[in-house]
Write an enzyme that holds these catalytic residues in place. Structure first.
Site, PDB file in Angstrom:
ATOM      1  N   CYS A 182     -25.831  43.883  -3.312  1.00  0.00           N
ATOM      2  CA  CYS A 182     -25.491  44.892  -2.308  1.00  0.00           C
ATOM      3  C   CYS A 182     -25.404  46.253  -2.978  1.00  0.00           C
ATOM      4  CB  CYS A 182     -24.166  44.533  -1.647  1.00  0.00           C
ATOM      5  SG  CYS A 182     -22.766  44.839  -2.731  1.00  0.00           S
TER       6      CYS A 182
ATOM      7  N   CYS B  86     -22.176  41.449   1.613  1.00  0.00           N
ATOM      8  CA  CYS B  86     -23.344  42.089   2.214  1.00  0.00           C
ATOM      9  C   CYS B  86     -24.668  41.569   1.657  1.00  0.00           C
ATOM     10  CB  CYS B  86     -23.257  43.598   2.046  1.00  0.00           C
ATOM     11  SG  CYS B  86     -21.824  44.305   2.868  1.00  0.00           S
TER      12      CYS B  86
ATOM     13  N   LYS C 215     -24.045  40.303  14.989  1.00  0.00           N
ATOM     14  CA  LYS C 215     -25.378  40.261  14.366  1.00  0.00           C
ATOM     15  C   LYS C 215     -26.223  39.120  14.930  1.00  0.00           C
ATOM     16  CE  LYS C 215     -23.661  42.361  10.175  1.00  0.00           C
ATOM     17  NZ  LYS C 215     -23.441  42.257   8.722  1.00  0.00           N
TER      18      LYS C 215
ATOM     19  N   ARG D  85     -25.991  44.664  16.040  1.00  0.00           N
ATOM     20  CA  ARG D  85     -26.683  45.461  15.007  1.00  0.00           C
ATOM     21  C   ARG D  85     -28.189  45.170  15.014  1.00  0.00           C
ATOM     22  NH1 ARG D  85     -22.990  46.775  10.761  1.00  0.00           N
ATOM     23  NH2 ARG D  85     -20.978  47.199  11.718  1.00  0.00           N
TER      24      ARG D  85
ATOM     25  N   LYS E  57     -18.220  44.099  14.709  1.00  0.00           N
ATOM     26  CA  LYS E  57     -19.682  44.066  14.603  1.00  0.00           C
ATOM     27  C   LYS E  57     -20.236  42.715  15.065  1.00  0.00           C
ATOM     28  CE  LYS E  57     -19.680  44.793  10.090  1.00  0.00           C
ATOM     29  NZ  LYS E  57     -19.880  44.738   8.617  1.00  0.00           N
TER      30      LYS E  57
ATOM     31  N   ARG F 131     -28.197  54.642   8.569  1.00  0.00           N
ATOM     32  CA  ARG F 131     -28.966  53.391   8.618  1.00  0.00           C
ATOM     33  C   ARG F 131     -29.907  53.438   9.820  1.00  0.00           C
ATOM     34  NH1 ARG F 131     -25.014  48.499   8.648  1.00  0.00           N
ATOM     35  NH2 ARG F 131     -24.644  49.102   6.494  1.00  0.00           N
TER      36      ARG F 131
ATOM     37  N   CYS G 118     -17.802  43.142  -3.344  1.00  0.00           N
ATOM     38  CA  CYS G 118     -16.504  42.763  -2.759  1.00  0.00           C
ATOM     39  C   CYS G 118     -16.747  41.555  -1.858  1.00  0.00           C
ATOM     40  CB  CYS G 118     -15.903  43.944  -1.981  1.00  0.00           C
ATOM     41  SG  CYS G 118     -16.527  44.120  -0.307  1.00  0.00           S
TER      42      CYS G 118
ATOM     43  N   CYS H 127     -20.375  52.869  -1.709  1.00  0.00           N
ATOM     44  CA  CYS H 127     -19.601  52.012  -0.800  1.00  0.00           C
ATOM     45  C   CYS H 127     -18.107  52.170  -1.062  1.00  0.00           C
ATOM     46  CB  CYS H 127     -20.009  50.552  -0.956  1.00  0.00           C
ATOM     47  SG  CYS H 127     -19.010  49.519   0.136  1.00  0.00           S
TER      48      CYS H 127
HETATM   49 FE1  SRM Z   1     -22.304  45.151   4.908  1.00  0.00          FE
HETATM   50  C1  SRM Z   1     -19.448  46.886   5.343  1.00  0.00           C
HETATM   51  C2  SRM Z   1     -23.660  47.687   3.236  1.00  0.00           C
HETATM   52  C3  SRM Z   1     -25.323  43.661   5.214  1.00  0.00           C
HETATM   53  C4  SRM Z   1     -20.766  42.207   5.757  1.00  0.00           C
HETATM   54  N1  SRM Z   1     -21.677  46.995   4.427  1.00  0.00           N
HETATM   55  C5  SRM Z   1     -20.473  47.546   4.744  1.00  0.00           C
HETATM   56  C6  SRM Z   1     -20.438  49.031   4.386  1.00  0.00           C
HETATM   57  C7  SRM Z   1     -20.890  49.807   5.569  1.00  0.00           C
HETATM   58  C8  SRM Z   1     -19.113  49.548   3.797  1.00  0.00           C
HETATM   59  C9  SRM Z   1     -18.115  50.141   4.739  1.00  0.00           C
HETATM   60  O1  SRM Z   1     -17.774  49.537   5.774  1.00  0.00           O
HETATM   61  O2  SRM Z   1     -17.622  51.222   4.405  1.00  0.00           O
HETATM   62  C10 SRM Z   1     -21.521  49.048   3.263  1.00  0.00           C
HETATM   63  C11 SRM Z   1     -22.235  50.374   3.019  1.00  0.00           C
HETATM   64  C12 SRM Z   1     -22.592  50.508   1.569  1.00  0.00           C
HETATM   65  C13 SRM Z   1     -23.456  51.667   1.265  1.00  0.00           C
HETATM   66  O3  SRM Z   1     -23.008  52.563   0.526  1.00  0.00           O
HETATM   67  O4  SRM Z   1     -24.601  51.704   1.700  1.00  0.00           O
HETATM   68  C14 SRM Z   1     -22.359  47.860   3.660  1.00  0.00           C
HETATM   69  N2  SRM Z   1     -24.157  45.657   4.431  1.00  0.00           N
HETATM   70  C15 SRM Z   1     -24.510  46.700   3.647  1.00  0.00           C
HETATM   71  C16 SRM Z   1     -25.970  46.624   3.243  1.00  0.00           C
HETATM   72  C17 SRM Z   1     -26.635  47.988   3.105  1.00  0.00           C
HETATM   73  C18 SRM Z   1     -26.067  45.823   1.937  1.00  0.00           C
HETATM   74  C19 SRM Z   1     -27.383  45.874   1.213  1.00  0.00           C
HETATM   75  O5  SRM Z   1     -27.300  46.034   0.008  1.00  0.00           O
HETATM   76  O6  SRM Z   1     -28.437  45.736   1.820  1.00  0.00           O
HETATM   77  C20 SRM Z   1     -26.507  45.736   4.387  1.00  0.00           C
HETATM   78  C21 SRM Z   1     -26.931  46.542   5.579  1.00  0.00           C
HETATM   79  C22 SRM Z   1     -27.478  45.648   6.639  1.00  0.00           C
HETATM   80  C23 SRM Z   1     -28.092  46.372   7.807  1.00  0.00           C
HETATM   81  O7  SRM Z   1     -29.176  46.922   7.642  1.00  0.00           O
HETATM   82  O8  SRM Z   1     -27.515  46.345   8.888  1.00  0.00           O
HETATM   83  C24 SRM Z   1     -25.258  44.939   4.729  1.00  0.00           C
HETATM   84  N3  SRM Z   1     -22.943  43.283   5.474  1.00  0.00           N
HETATM   85  C25 SRM Z   1     -24.223  42.843   5.412  1.00  0.00           C
HETATM   86  C26 SRM Z   1     -24.263  41.422   5.536  1.00  0.00           C
HETATM   87  C27 SRM Z   1     -25.514  40.540   5.465  1.00  0.00           C
HETATM   88  C28 SRM Z   1     -26.150  40.356   6.808  1.00  0.00           C
HETATM   89  O9  SRM Z   1     -25.713  40.942   7.809  1.00  0.00           O
HETATM   90  O10 SRM Z   1     -27.110  39.616   6.866  1.00  0.00           O
HETATM   91  C29 SRM Z   1     -22.946  41.001   5.672  1.00  0.00           C
HETATM   92  C30 SRM Z   1     -22.466  39.521   5.753  1.00  0.00           C
HETATM   93  C31 SRM Z   1     -22.721  38.891   7.076  1.00  0.00           C
HETATM   94  C32 SRM Z   1     -21.615  39.167   8.035  1.00  0.00           C
HETATM   95  O11 SRM Z   1     -21.612  40.224   8.659  1.00  0.00           O
HETATM   96  O12 SRM Z   1     -20.709  38.340   8.136  1.00  0.00           O
HETATM   97  C33 SRM Z   1     -22.130  42.183   5.645  1.00  0.00           C
HETATM   98  N4  SRM Z   1     -20.437  44.638   5.506  1.00  0.00           N
HETATM   99  C34 SRM Z   1     -20.002  43.372   5.746  1.00  0.00           C
HETATM  100  C35 SRM Z   1     -18.579  43.416   6.002  1.00  0.00           C
HETATM  101  C36 SRM Z   1     -17.680  42.195   6.316  1.00  0.00           C
HETATM  102  C37 SRM Z   1     -17.600  41.916   7.767  1.00  0.00           C
HETATM  103  C38 SRM Z   1     -16.602  40.835   8.076  1.00  0.00           C
HETATM  104  O13 SRM Z   1     -16.887  39.986   8.882  1.00  0.00           O
HETATM  105  O14 SRM Z   1     -15.496  40.850   7.520  1.00  0.00           O
HETATM  106  C39 SRM Z   1     -18.193  44.767   5.867  1.00  0.00           C
HETATM  107  C40 SRM Z   1     -16.779  45.336   6.032  1.00  0.00           C
HETATM  108  C41 SRM Z   1     -16.368  45.497   7.446  1.00  0.00           C
HETATM  109  O15 SRM Z   1     -17.121  45.319   8.387  1.00  0.00           O
HETATM  110  O16 SRM Z   1     -15.194  45.825   7.613  1.00  0.00           O
HETATM  111  C42 SRM Z   1     -19.388  45.501   5.549  1.00  0.00           C
HETATM  112 FE1  SF4 Z   2     -19.742  47.385  -0.127  1.00  0.00          FE
HETATM  113 FE2  SF4 Z   2     -18.617  45.036  -0.347  1.00  0.00          FE
HETATM  114 FE3  SF4 Z   2     -20.736  45.340   1.225  1.00  0.00          FE
HETATM  115 FE4  SF4 Z   2     -21.056  45.432  -1.345  1.00  0.00          FE
HETATM  116  S1  SF4 Z   2     -20.316  43.649  -0.212  1.00  0.00           S
HETATM  117  S2  SF4 Z   2     -21.909  46.922   0.131  1.00  0.00           S
HETATM  118  S3  SF4 Z   2     -19.189  46.348  -2.041  1.00  0.00           S
HETATM  119  S4  SF4 Z   2     -18.765  46.256   1.548  1.00  0.00           S
END
Ligand code: SRM
Ligand code: SF4
Length: 565
Positions: free
Chosen positions: A421, A470, A207, A140, A205, A71, A466, A427
């Protein structure tokens, strides 16, 4: 891996170095040591495997097909045409031929082999790009509103987003040493001091984003830390500060929930960095470290309360918060169509379905960006803005984008406002499809909208594979969250401007059940909505969905059902 092991790995990592050098040079596996997978996140890298091939590889007694996701950190989503060209070239040479625009204005490369990681990162470095802190338990990518119709205020907000991102970067030089210079770590040399993070970095993390009203494209209430620009006569006079947003939760675990940020006061621009640093250090010192599911900053605020937090913040930052200024948002999506910039040039938002740019898209876009644009902005809704286009090049740009299969012409309002997402196959946490399924589901939803004569309504639909959320599904008027292959929770009733969360409406539903429910609700909306009333607001006003006052209510139906059974 146990949560305390993650803390130990961070603490003992010698400034995020661990055994990465050895892992990268191990020819016996396409992967890296498990402890190093924790550390690579701080360098913007995730080890993944192709889930479509998992079973086949298992049967052939092969190790999973390890590959990496990288990323790129792009504060405010702003890059130059040269930087775009560099990333575009890398998509073919070291990744899977696609570029993925993310929901936080960043770029992801998927399918990168271990042996290509250094090449990828060195080429990014040559283009003055990096992936430092794009993932991991640190601050981030800092988001910022993209549209320059906000004029000078937008430019100032962007400058602050960049400064904030730089200020909160870890001081460790590990990224450069390992990936760019390829140095072996000297284990006798003490790691750099981390004045903001300390040796264990944050519990989880973190943000941050900057919003410029009336557009809430950055979904400011979902951010751990938000700065909402306040302008007077085209001049940035300060920011309303918001704290404690976050969306991730787990199915069946009511102690985890999405939470909207609280606006706690107003500050002057000169105090932004001190306030941000104080917020981060409060989370560093008071955040939960034994249970990662409760380690986000939103739970620190929940546990200690806002009054305590405000006092602690003012004391640490040496800043007195003024009462919050009035604020008003209109929507949390992107604005499409050509917009004239103040310098007489033009910009256009390019609709990229779910942020995935395939090779055919990329070639048209490459031409547009290299020949006609002076800058590129990645939006918080997985789209892309080509900016600085001369007036007489607009028709050519339209033609090029259309022939590349990009752009919003011919797409419905619902599709233009939708996000999914990544989910399968990369993922590791996905429970159901998202990016690969939402386009088909939207076709069915579009048919229903047309049947009820509401096809012009920009109802927001977001899907996540899930409950981590995201694609920010809990802030969509219709949100889907994967439970199992082909089955989703459906959430309804969020506000169009991103200021109210949605509520669980259908649990573990299949497509037929989902479409049946949407059909009924669209029929009622078409018949009974008030003038200009948004779908989410209608559902709440008409009593179909009770408004969510606090995030713990989002999954209340699930809790009720479990208690009853
Ligand atoms: Fe996310 C984890 C993709 C924005 C909440 N997110 C992941 C991971 C890295 C999976 C992992 O941990 O193994 C995913 C990678 C998938 C892949 O194959 O690429 C992933 N997140 C993404 C992206 C690429 C989704 C998208 O389709 O665009 C976004 C990348 C953002 C960036 O450029 O930094 C992305 N993730 C978000 C958002 C939205 C936001 O930040 O505005 C959220 C919800 C807001 C928040 O953080 O509360 C989000 N991602 C999570 C979480 C849950 C965190 C939590 O508080 O529980 C995880 C899981 C974790 O951290 O354990 C996660
Ligand atoms: Fe993966 Fe869940 Fe984030 Fe979708 S919402 S990219 S399934 S961690």
């Amino acid at each position: 891996m146990a949560d305390l092991d993650v803390e130990k790995i961070k603490l003992e990592s010698r400034g995020l170095r661990g055994t990465l050098h050895e892992s990268l040079n191990d020819p016996l596996t396409g992967g890296i040591a498990e402890s190093d997978t924790i550390l690579t996140k701080f360098h913007g890298l995730y080890q993944q495997d192709d889930r479509d091939l998992r079973q086949e590889r298992r049967e052939a007694r092969l190790e999973p097909l390890y590959q990496f996701m990288l990323r790129v950190r792009i504060p405010g989503g702003h890059i130059t045409p040269e930087q775009w060209a560099a990333m575009d070239g890398l998509a073919d040479s070291v990744a899977n031929g696609t570029i993925r625009l993310t929901t936080r204005q960043a770029v992801q490369f998927h399918g990168v082999a271990k042996e290509d990681l250094r090449t990828l990162i060195r080429r990014l470095d040559d283009a003055l790009l990096d992936s430092i802190a794009a993932c991991g338990d640190v601050n981030r990518n800092v988001m910022c509103h993209v549209q320059p119709e906000a004029g000078p205020v937008h430019a100032q907000a962007l400058a602050w987003a960049r400064r904030l991102s730089e200020h909160l970067l870890p001081r460790s030089r590990a990224w450069r040493e390992i990936w760019v210079d390829g140095e072996k770590v000297d284990i006798d040399r003490p790691p750099e001091e981390e004045p903001i993070y300390g040796r264990s970095f944050l519990p989880r993390k973190f943000k941050a984003a900057i919003a410029v009203p009336p557009v809430n494209d950055v979904d400011i209430y979902s951010q751990d830390l938000g700065f909402i620009a306040v302008a007077e006569d085209d001049r940035l006079v300060g920011f309303n500060v918001s704290v404690g947003g976050g969306l991730g939760c787990s199915h069946g675990e009511p102690e985890t929930f999405p939470r909207l940020a609280d606006v706690i006061g107003f500050i002057r621009p000169r105090d932004l960095l001190a306030v941000a640093e104080a917020v981060v250090t409060i989370q560093r010192d008071h955040g939960e470290r034994e249970n990662r599911k409760r380690a986000r900053f939103k739970y620190t605020i929940e546990s200690h309360g806002l009054d305590w937090f405000r006092r602690e913040l003012e004391w640490r930052a040496r800043v007195r918060l003024e009462p919050a200024r009035e604020l008003h948002f209109e929507h949390n999506g992107d604005r499409y169509g050509w917009i004239e910039q103040r310098d007489g040039r033009w910009q256009r938002t390019v609709f990229v379905e779910n942020g995935r740019l395939l090779p055919a898209h990329r070639s048209g876009l490459r031409e547009v960006i290299s020949r006609h644009a002076s800058d590129v902005r990645l939006t918080p809704n997985q789209n892309l803005v080509v900016a600085g286009v001369p007036a007489n090049a607009r028709d050519t740009v339209d033609l090029l984008l259309d022939s590349a299969g990009l752009g919003e012409s011919g797409t419905s309002a619902v599709r233009r406002h939708a996000m999914a997402c990544v989910a399968m196959p990369t993922c590791g946490l996905a429970m159901a499809e998202a990016e690969r399924y939402l386009p088909d589901l939207l076709t069915r939803i579009e048919e229903l909208a047309a049947r009820h004569g509401i096809e012009g309504e920009p109802i927001t639909v977001r899907m996540s594979g899930c409950p981590n959320g995201c694609s920010r599904p809990y802030l969509a008027e219709i949100g889907f969250v994967g439970r199992a292959p082909g089955r989703y929770n459906m959430y309804l009733g969020a506000a169009f401007d991103g200021s109210r969360l949605s509520r669980l409406y259908l649990d573990n539903a299949d497509e037929a059940e989902i479409l049946d429910t949407i059909d009924t609700l669209f029929e009622r909306y078409a018949a009974d909505r008030e003038d200009g009333e948004r779908f989410g607001d209608f559902l709440v006003r008409s009593g179909q969905v009770a408004a969510v006052e606090h995030g713990s209510e989002v999954n209340q139906e699930e809790v009720n059902r479990e208690q009853a059974s």
